[in-house]
Write a protein that holds these residues in place. Structure first.
Motif, mmCIF file in Angstrom:
data_model
loop_
_atom_site.group_PDB
_atom_site.id
_atom_site.type_symbol
_atom_site.label_atom_id
_atom_site.label_comp_id
_atom_site.label_asym_id
_atom_site.label_seq_id
_atom_site.Cartn_x
_atom_site.Cartn_y
_atom_site.Cartn_z
ATOM 1 N N THR A 311 2.350 -8.928 -6.735
ATOM 2 C CA THR A 311 3.115 -9.124 -5.278
ATOM 3 C C THR A 311 3.692 -7.758 -5.168
ATOM 4 O O THR A 311 3.928 -7.276 -3.929
ATOM 5 C CB THR A 311 4.245 -10.112 -5.250
ATOM 6 O OG1 THR A 311 3.303 -11.523 -5.486
ATOM 7 C CG2 THR A 311 4.800 -10.239 -3.972
ATOM 8 N N LEU A 314 1.412 -5.099 -4.311
ATOM 9 C CA LEU A 314 1.300 -5.130 -2.776
ATOM 10 C C LEU A 314 2.393 -4.605 -2.090
ATOM 11 O O LEU A 314 2.136 -3.638 -1.040
ATOM 12 C CB LEU A 314 0.890 -6.482 -2.371
ATOM 13 C CG LEU A 314 0.655 -6.596 -0.616
ATOM 14 C CD1 LEU A 314 -0.473 -6.143 -0.347
ATOM 15 C CD2 LEU A 314 0.778 -8.134 -0.518
ATOM 16 N N ALA A 315 3.609 -4.825 -2.225
ATOM 17 C CA ALA A 315 4.823 -4.206 -1.631
ATOM 18 C C ALA A 315 4.895 -2.612 -1.968
ATOM 19 O O ALA A 315 5.137 -1.937 -1.004
ATOM 20 C CB ALA A 315 6.178 -4.880 -2.041
ATOM 21 N N LEU A 318 2.327 -1.058 0.456
ATOM 22 C CA LEU A 318 2.748 -0.915 1.825
ATOM 23 C C LEU A 318 3.873 0.326 1.854
ATOM 24 O O LEU A 318 3.898 0.916 2.882
ATOM 25 C CB LEU A 318 3.545 -2.154 2.140
ATOM 26 C CG LEU A 318 2.561 -3.373 2.261
ATOM 27 C CD1 LEU A 318 3.442 -4.657 2.648
ATOM 28 C CD2 LEU A 318 1.506 -3.474 3.542
ATOM 29 N N CYS A 340 9.115 -3.967 3.072
ATOM 30 C CA CYS A 340 7.952 -3.966 2.528
ATOM 31 C C CYS A 340 7.962 -5.338 1.693
ATOM 32 O O CYS A 340 6.744 -5.905 1.442
ATOM 33 C CB CYS A 340 7.842 -2.727 1.676
ATOM 34 S SG CYS A 340 7.622 -1.158 2.746
ATOM 35 N N ALA A 344 5.259 -8.468 1.979
ATOM 36 C CA ALA A 344 4.336 -8.683 0.918
ATOM 37 C C ALA A 344 4.741 -10.357 0.643
ATOM 38 O O ALA A 344 3.650 -11.012 0.278
ATOM 39 C CB ALA A 344 4.660 -7.950 -0.251
ATOM 40 N N LYS A 348 1.568 -13.439 1.217
ATOM 41 C CA LYS A 348 1.124 -13.973 -0.283
ATOM 42 C C LYS A 348 1.609 -15.392 0.195
ATOM 43 O O LYS A 348 1.410 -16.477 -0.931
ATOM 44 C CB LYS A 348 1.331 -13.493 -1.367
ATOM 45 C CG LYS A 348 0.753 -12.042 -1.608
ATOM 46 C CD LYS A 348 1.137 -11.674 -2.937
ATOM 47 C CE LYS A 348 0.479 -12.470 -4.015
ATOM 48 N NZ LYS A 348 -1.133 -12.339 -4.303
ATOM 49 N N VAL A 402 -5.158 -4.264 -4.322
ATOM 50 C CA VAL A 402 -4.313 -4.878 -2.947
ATOM 51 C C VAL A 402 -4.600 -4.412 -1.482
ATOM 52 O O VAL A 402 -4.274 -4.827 -0.783
ATOM 53 C CB VAL A 402 -2.767 -4.715 -3.260
ATOM 54 C CG1 VAL A 402 -2.471 -5.682 -4.379
ATOM 55 C CG2 VAL A 402 -2.360 -3.197 -3.552
#
Length: 420
Positions: A311, A314-315, A318, A340, A344, A348, A402
């Motif tokens: 996670t 993923l942030a 971004l 961000c 994320a 999710k 991601v």
């Protein structure tokens, strides 16, 4: 333009091996990542990928600010508790005397038999603050705001005692480094040229295996320098490479040397020019280069959310996508990092903005919704055929791929944010 040249092919020349030997070797292998992993602990062993690096696959590195080990803290805490639990001889003797004294008092008390039918006399106890019949709910037992630094108080590298004050100080410094719209006075540089430069800087960060903090700080140095100085497009790549050199000296343990940066610029500039540009950038910024960056806030907020490494990655993807976009350069770093992370978490399906996140970030969920929608729009409609250094980087399995995650539908995102 010099910065439009791609350095990947040049990094494969034999000179590269000699250039990269200045870096200290990083031992270790990258193990498989799991979902329930502490981001602070996992980041210290999170590999950086260099797809074009002659050294091959991902390398393990330790970031300067991420020397934390939750497992080690638990072991140390367990040892301390064990030491405290073992009483000294004097304490044992004192306890033995206390037990003997209590037994002696109980023997002196007269024994009085009670009839079988008589009820036992109730024990007198202090009046509780709440009625006995009322049971505490989970919300009352668990505090709304969690102390996220409590677990690391015994770790001298975490600076848990001062972490809150440090980030409050960084929030105050944000006001000093807010960027104006400087492209209006740049006659020879455009936002598209800046995007090409940042895309090239991302590749340099990969090839040199630099920390992510170095990349973010270098981009900030470029922006703040262009606020004060009107530059020609021929000097743009020189500014970018010099900014990475300065940021490396500030963030890295073993920064690349000047010859390395001359080489990645394809010898377009001389040593004297790069050194002169370094002096110009530092003097223009008055040597105040401790600029707040969203990457540090993002790590802090992810710790508040107890987000997994996937996670958090993923942030980060971004957040790194916004580096190339000039429209996001003027956003507050802490607000950008919070947005961000919220996007994320929403992508999710991990819940919304908790009271702990609101307390430590200083932003409510409603304040972040407009920026979250813009980030999702950027992720959905940004073209992938050009300037894809960030997407290519986060498409690797080391970064959990991601970049291949499907963006949320804008209407569904609106409904999720409204209902949360």
């Amino acid at each position: 333009m010099a910065c439009s040249q791609r350095p990947r092919e040049r990094m494969l020349l034999p000179r590269t091996a000699k250039m990269l030997t200045t870096k200290q070797p990083r031992a270790g292998k990258v193990g498989p990542a799991t979902e329930n992993v502490d981001p602070e602990k996992e980041e210290s062993c999170h590999a950086k990928r260099s797809s074009s690096s002659p050294q091959g696959g991902p390398k393990k590195r330790s970031a300067f600010g991420d020397i934390t080990n939750a497992r080690k803290n638990q072991v140390v805490a367990g040892k301390k508790e064990a030491v405290k639990a073992a009483p000294p001889k004097a304490q044992k003797a004192h306890n033995a005397l206390g037990v003997a004294k209590n037994n002696e008092i109980s023997l002196k008390k007269p024994t009085k038999k009670t009839p079988p039918t008589a009820p036992a006399e109730p024990r007198v106890s202090p009046v509780p603050e709440k009625p006995v019949s009322v049971q505490e709910s989970p919300e009352e037992r668990v505090p709304a705001v969690e102390d996220i630094d409590k677990e690391q108080l015994g770790d001298p590298y975490a600076n848990a005692e001062y972490a809150k004050e440090i980030f409050e100080y960084m929030r105050e410094r944000e006001e000093k480094f807010l960027l104006p719209d400087y492209m209006e006075k740049q006659t020879d540089i455009s936002g598209d040229m800046r995007a090409i430069l940042v895309d090239w800087m991302v590749e340099v960060q990969e090839n040199f295996e630099l920390n992510h903090e170095t990349l973010y700080l270098a981009v900030k140095l470029v922006d703040h320098y262009l606020v004060e100085v009107v530059s020609a497009r021929e000097k743009l790549q020189l500014i970018g490479s010099t900014a990475i050199l300065i940021a490396s000296k500030f963030e890295e343990r073993c920064p690349p040397c000047v010859d390395d940066f001359l080489y990645i610029c394809d010898d377009a500039y001389k040593r004297e020019e790069l050194i002169a540009m370094e002096m110009s950038i530092l003097s223009t910024l008055k040597f105040d280069i401790n600029i707040p960056i969203p990457y540090r806030f993002l790590r802090r907020f992810a710790k508040c959310a107890r987000a997994s490494m996937e996670t958090l990655t993923l942030a980060r993807f971004l957040c790194e996508m916004t580096l190339q976009e000039y429209d996001y350069a003027r956003e507050s770093p802490s607000k950008l990092a919070a947005s961000c992370l919220l996007l994320a978490l929403t992508m999710k399906n991990l819940g919304g903005w908790t009271p702990t996140l609101e307390y430590y970030s200083g932003y409510s969920a409603q304040e972040l919704h407009p920026l979250v929608k813009r980030l999702n729009f950027l992720l959905t409609y940004q073209p992938c055929d050009k300037l894809n250094a960030v997407r290519s980087k986060y498409s690797h399995r080391v970064f959990f791929e991601v970049a291949k995650v499907t963006p949320m539908d804008m209407l569904k995102l609106e409904e999720t944010l409204t209902s949360s």
